[in-house]
Design a protein around this motif. Sequence first.
Motif, PDB file in Angstrom:
ATOM      1  N   ILE A 226       0.843  -1.204   0.000  1.00 15.43           N
ATOM      2  CA  ILE A 226       0.000   0.000   0.000  1.00 15.43           C
ATOM      3  C   ILE A 226       0.877   1.252   0.000  1.00 15.43           C
ATOM      4  N   THR A 230       1.132   3.570  -3.332  1.00 24.16           N
ATOM      5  CA  THR A 230       0.686   4.946  -3.141  1.00 24.16           C
ATOM      6  C   THR A 230       1.788   5.918  -3.549  1.00 24.16           C
ATOM      7  N   LEU A 235      -2.251   4.081  -6.125  1.00 23.21           N
ATOM      8  CA  LEU A 235      -3.319   4.122  -5.141  1.00 23.21           C
ATOM      9  C   LEU A 235      -3.427   5.541  -4.593  1.00 23.21           C
ATOM     10  N   PRO A 237      -4.942   6.715  -1.012  1.00 23.31           N
ATOM     11  CA  PRO A 237      -5.663   6.575   0.262  1.00 23.31           C
ATOM     12  C   PRO A 237      -6.432   7.848   0.585  1.00 23.31           C
ATOM     13  N   VAL A 246      -8.001   2.653   2.186  1.00 21.63           N
ATOM     14  CA  VAL A 246      -7.920   2.273   0.771  1.00 21.63           C
ATOM     15  C   VAL A 246      -9.003   1.242   0.515  1.00 21.63           C
TER      16      VAL A 246
END
Length: 788
Positions: A226, A230, A235, A237, A246
């Motif tokens: 993650i 990111t 990604l 969040p 997320v």
Amino acid sequence: MSVLATATVYRLDTGAGRFSIEPVDPDHDAELVQEWLSDARSAFWQMGGFSVADVRDYLRGVADDPHQAAWLGRRDGEPTFLVETYDPARVLLVDVHDARSGDVGMHLLVAPPRGERVHGLTSAVMATVVRFVFDGLGAKRIVVEPDVRNEAVARKNAEVGFRVLRKIELGGKQASLAVLDHRAFDGSAVGAVMDMVSLHGSPEPGSHLRPEPMAMAQRHLVAKAIAEFTHERLLAPVVDGDGYRVDTVGSSYRFSASRHALEHWAIDETSLTRNIDDRAAEPDAQVLIMELQAELGIPDALVAVYLEEIASTLASGAFKAARGGPSATELARSDFQTIEAGMTEGHPGFVANNGRIGFGLDEFAAYAPESGASIRLVWLGVRRRLSHLSLSTGLSENELYTAELDPELLGAFADRLRGLGLDPEDYRYLPVHPWQWQHRIAITFAVDVARHDLVYLGEGPDDYRAQQSIRTFFNHTRPDRSYVKTALAIQNMGFLRGLSPSYMRATPAINDWVANLVASDDTLRAARFEVLREHAAIGYTGDVYHRVPSSAHRKMVAALWRESPVPRLQAGERLATMAVLLHRDADGASVATALVRSSGIPAEDWVRAYLEAYLRPVVHCLLAHDLAFMPHGENVILVLDEDVPRRVFMKDIGEEVALLADRALPEAVARICQPVDDREKALAVFTDVFDGVLRHLGAILDGDGTLREETFWRLVGNCVERHAAEHPDLESAVDLRAARFAHSCLNRLQLRNTLQMVDLANQSTSLLYAGTLANPISREAFPRLDDV
């Protein structure tokens, strides 16, 4: 201590044989023990001049003392080792060791080998004896005090987890007082294997693949995935209460995190939760990848390969979690190879970073760097007319062999060839990874072996240790000898780890050119910046696969030798892979902070010294010579003096160095010329140093409370500006204080093509970008820079 005088025979079945330990019979065993003690390899026992009668009297004295005992160890019924145990509160260490209840002192003598040496025997004996003292004698801690000069014993002690307390004067020798508790032994690579051993069977395969260690590995890898996805803007969040969230197809992940320069996310793993329809679920890295396949852009045809690399990374993580390993403080004080084996993360940016597809359980235990196991390389004779050997200027083939191989071994190689009716003059000698011999050369190149174009010569006697790059080996028996880098046809981190004979043909010439440039530069000399030359490369090209235009099979029989840094050390200096600065132990403590604290100097001074040793030479090479390295943590070796980085060695030159401007070069070196514009030149620092190394280190030091991130990046800016002020004549248009720079993304490369991330011959064209990043040392961030 009554536990020292038990007459019970202790037995243990291991993968190395059936061991038994029984009390010594002084009258029956004295002659055998005297033979062992008289061998030159037993010199540290200081009993080489004892007669059989002297040894008998000595053993009787031990047997008559209620606070000591002597034990004879057998392997498969044959006498193999001698053990002495003692109560350190009453014997030998009375005045120098604060003995605890349950402490047992130990001495071990492994019999000099008769005939062919058994690989791994000493390690198996050491582990068996440790288990005997713990389980058979009921010890809570084991105490040893070897002579400080006995490096072989020190290595074996470290292998099972002994922790050196201090040096002591003992009986006319300087000794290293060390202790071992059950937890440290169980956490060592040897202890993890011994935990798989039963009294009636062989090691249980995959004992680390249990729910608890796998859950730890899953949580860590999901948090890293993650964070890094990111960072690469795959990604996004969203804020969720006091933390972040997320949402994927099927799951919702919540966590706490701190955000740092260069869009770095430091996720608190303990805070990570996963929910499916408001029901709690365990983090699962492979499921996360499938949930995110569309966002990650993994082609359907390659997603299974990536999932397999994720699975292998999890298996490695579970092994490390089950083993435990040294604390950050202990690792910061450890020797070069203990640090190398103690790394747990792999590459800090890549999510799938421990692929090793092709290794089985036994091979993982034998060859993975974190196992810390000793490895002996296989040697082949390769027909001279079907191979090539390229050498650094001034190095001859004979000089290479005599430096790396003992005369007895060279003689044995020649005898082996003559015994097959072959002329040794028709062959060169090539080192091979044992896995490569078993799984590739003996099978894929069976025809070449059968016609004696490749000849199996046997294992060499030197013990090597796998480095973090997994196919590169450090000579543990002779640290002054070269590293050996071998072809290894396993899939690991987006590549099949072969070595191309044709590509490596120019490697020594490239290394010579770079080394000469570095040695002739006053600034680099003043920084004591050095490269470790790959000074010899050998490859076999007589196979049928070399008639195919392009194939991974053409990269399977080759090797190179790289200089060792050990002979270049000065008094008081020690070595550590730079990757250790990004390492956290099982409790979350960082080695970087441990080094800062143990150095005794302010954190600002420590970081300034580190940047002067590492960043400044890299910047100078780029701005003064348009020369770019691949200076990530595994490619840089720190030289520490009183726990402060004072200089560095750069390695992996031939495959990863690049000249980024159009300049005239010798023909043999021309392939490194890869001209790019000034903005892309700057990425050699922005991407590979700022984003690849310093964003992680700055966040670690800030998160530990060791050094504020703003201060860290101000020190980085100071280093760059100080170099510029000292070199006003440089004409480079590269601007390292620009407001922003292109965001080159590593995981995107692997996700796009999990089989081969980049074209090594033209890496620039393979890069993938995700917009730009704000430069943490830009003029906007720091209009004025000065020393902190």
